[in-house]
Design a protein around this motif. Structure first.
Motif, short mmCIF file in Angstrom:
data_model
loop_
_atom_site.label_atom_id
_atom_site.label_comp_id
_atom_site.label_asym_id
_atom_site.label_seq_id
_atom_site.Cartn_x
_atom_site.Cartn_y
_atom_site.Cartn_z
N MET A 273 0.83 -1.21 0.00
CA MET A 273 0.00 0.00 0.00
C MET A 273 0.87 1.26 0.00
N GLN A 274 1.88 1.27 0.84
CA GLN A 274 2.72 2.45 0.94
C GLN A 274 3.45 2.75 -0.36
N ALA A 275 3.82 1.71 -1.09
CA ALA A 275 4.54 1.91 -2.34
C ALA A 275 3.60 2.27 -3.49
N ALA A 276 2.42 1.65 -3.53
CA ALA A 276 1.54 1.79 -4.69
C ALA A 276 0.57 2.96 -4.60
N VAL A 277 0.07 3.25 -3.40
CA VAL A 277 -0.98 4.27 -3.27
C VAL A 277 -0.58 5.63 -3.84
N PRO A 278 0.63 6.14 -3.57
CA PRO A 278 0.98 7.44 -4.16
C PRO A 278 0.89 7.46 -5.68
N GLN A 279 1.28 6.35 -6.31
CA GLN A 279 1.22 6.28 -7.76
C GLN A 279 -0.22 6.17 -8.27
N ILE A 280 -1.06 5.43 -7.54
CA ILE A 280 -2.46 5.31 -7.95
C ILE A 280 -3.17 6.66 -7.79
N LYS A 281 -2.84 7.39 -6.72
CA LYS A 281 -3.38 8.74 -6.55
C LYS A 281 -2.96 9.62 -7.72
N GLN A 282 -1.70 9.55 -8.09
CA GLN A 282 -1.16 10.37 -9.17
C GLN A 282 -1.85 10.04 -10.50
N ALA A 283 -2.24 8.78 -10.66
CA ALA A 283 -2.90 8.35 -11.89
C ALA A 283 -4.36 8.77 -11.94
N GLY A 284 -4.87 9.34 -10.85
CA GLY A 284 -6.25 9.79 -10.83
C GLY A 284 -7.22 8.81 -10.21
N GLY A 285 -6.70 7.73 -9.62
CA GLY A 285 -7.55 6.75 -8.96
C GLY A 285 -7.47 5.39 -9.59
N GLY A 286 -8.19 4.46 -8.99
CA GLY A 286 -8.15 3.08 -9.45
C GLY A 286 -8.72 2.16 -8.39
N PHE A 287 -8.12 1.01 -8.20
CA PHE A 287 -8.64 0.08 -7.20
C PHE A 287 -7.52 -0.75 -6.58
N ILE A 288 -7.83 -1.26 -5.38
CA ILE A 288 -6.91 -2.11 -4.62
C ILE A 288 -7.71 -3.26 -4.05
N VAL A 289 -7.20 -4.47 -4.24
CA VAL A 289 -7.78 -5.65 -3.61
C VAL A 289 -6.74 -6.27 -2.70
N ASN A 290 -7.03 -6.30 -1.42
CA ASN A 290 -6.15 -6.94 -0.45
C ASN A 290 -6.70 -8.33 -0.17
N VAL A 291 -5.89 -9.34 -0.40
CA VAL A 291 -6.37 -10.72 -0.24
C VAL A 291 -6.27 -11.11 1.24
N ALA A 292 -7.42 -11.19 1.87
CA ALA A 292 -7.50 -11.67 3.25
C ALA A 292 -7.87 -13.15 3.18
N SER A 293 -8.97 -13.53 3.78
CA SER A 293 -9.36 -14.93 3.83
C SER A 293 -10.66 -15.02 4.60
N MET A 294 -11.33 -16.15 4.53
CA MET A 294 -12.45 -16.37 5.42
C MET A 294 -11.96 -16.35 6.86
N ALA A 295 -10.66 -16.61 7.05
CA ALA A 295 -10.06 -16.47 8.39
C ALA A 295 -10.05 -15.02 8.84
N GLY A 296 -10.27 -14.08 7.92
CA GLY A 296 -10.41 -12.69 8.29
C GLY A 296 -11.77 -12.35 8.84
N MET A 297 -12.67 -13.34 8.84
CA MET A 297 -14.03 -13.15 9.35
C MET A 297 -14.27 -13.89 10.66
#
Length: 293
Positions: A122-146
């Motif tokens: 996130m720290q590496a990619a978010v500044p570039q995605i902001k600069q590009a005008g937006g986009g999307f991020i999918v963080n892979v958790a798990s059913m163990a995240g529930m």
């Protein structure tokens, strides 16, 4: 979602869920940058994507290393001009077993890959995605995240953290036109139960790949993973959920009752707190300022 001619970075993208999502997004027209710790698997994955006429490139990277993330983001922007999306997929299964059997090194390995790797992505990619005008991020958790998973302490801790962080980041990044989602699958037919095979490549581990004791293929864990759903279904489901702007992406609706039971227990605990002579008076207090309204 607008995918055509945009660029996505996928960590742990050479196999399993990461590769399936990369393939699905590439088929939608995205440029794909794969990062993976296993160079041989990475080259095989790139060859498969190229055969599908998907624009792609990749690099060997360890998500636990911030410098590797910076190299991955630089590769994406230099090759394709901008970065619009991140799939924070790289993960390990930890060492399932009783709490007293897991060493500090076992915990550190799982935390470094599954949690710190996501944060650094996130720290590496978010500044570039902001600069590009937006986009999307999918963080892979798990059913163990529930839910809490017995005998899976390290894994549960990291995936619960990723799910919670994704909720926070979704609110934080919405003003920048960045959609954030947590992917929470149950069992998928991947090699996650063989995570130890790559541990020798990280953390200064002295054990060689040949010395790693892998799970018995006839064990319960090996069988449930092997018999999981096809990763391609996960890739297709991610596209479906992104188009619908879902913040939680579920792939196994049969787990709904389990999660409902957990939240029913939590709600019942709040009900008991409301009737408590000690803290019940706080029910009418306004929410703290940091709670999203």
């Amino acid at each position: 979602m607008d995918y055509s001619s945009r660029t996505v970075l996928v960590s742990g993208g050479a196999e399993g869920i990461g590769f399936a999502i990369a393939k699905a997004l590439g088929t939608e027209g995205m440029n794909v940058v794969l990062g993976d710790i296993n160079g041989q698997s990475l080259q095989k994955a790139l060859t498969q994507l190229e055969a599908l006429q998907i624009n792609c490139t990749g690099l060997v990277m360890d998500v636990a290393k911030a410098d590797d993330w910076q190299r991955a983001v630089a590769l994406a922007t230099e090759r394709y001009g901008a970065l619009h999306a991140l799939i924070n997929n790289a993960g390990v299964g930890g060492k399932p077993g009783p709490i007293e059997n897991n060493t500090r090194a076992d915990w550190q390995w799982c935390i470094d890959v599954n949690l710190i790797g996501v944060v650094q992505g996130m720290q590496a990619a978010v500044p570039q995605i902001k600069q590009a005008g937006g986009g999307f991020i999918v963080n892979v958790a798990s059913m163990a995240g529930m839910m809490g998973v017995p005998y899976g302490g390290e894994y549960t801790a990291t995936k619960l953290a990723v799910a919670g962080l994704s909720e926070a980041w979704a609110v934080e990044l919405a003003p920048y036109n960045i959609h954030v989602a947590a992917l929470c699958p149950a069992f998928v037919s991947t090699n996650i139960h063989l995570s130890e095979r790559n541990r020798a490549l990280t953390h200064g581990q002295t054990t060689t790949a040949e010395e790693i004791e892998l799970p018995d293929p006839d064990s319960v864990m090996s069988q449930v993973v092997t018999n999981g759903i096809n990763p391609d279904l996960v890739g297709q489901r991610v596209i479906e959920a992104l188009n619908a702007k879902e913040h939680y992406i579920f792939t196994h609706p049969n787990y709904r009752k389990v999660v409902q039971q957990r939240y029913a227990a939590i709600d019942a605990a709040f009900e008991r707190a409301e009737s408590s002579p000690i803290v019940g008076h706080l029910s009418s207090e306004p929410l703290d300022a940091f709670v999203p309204q």
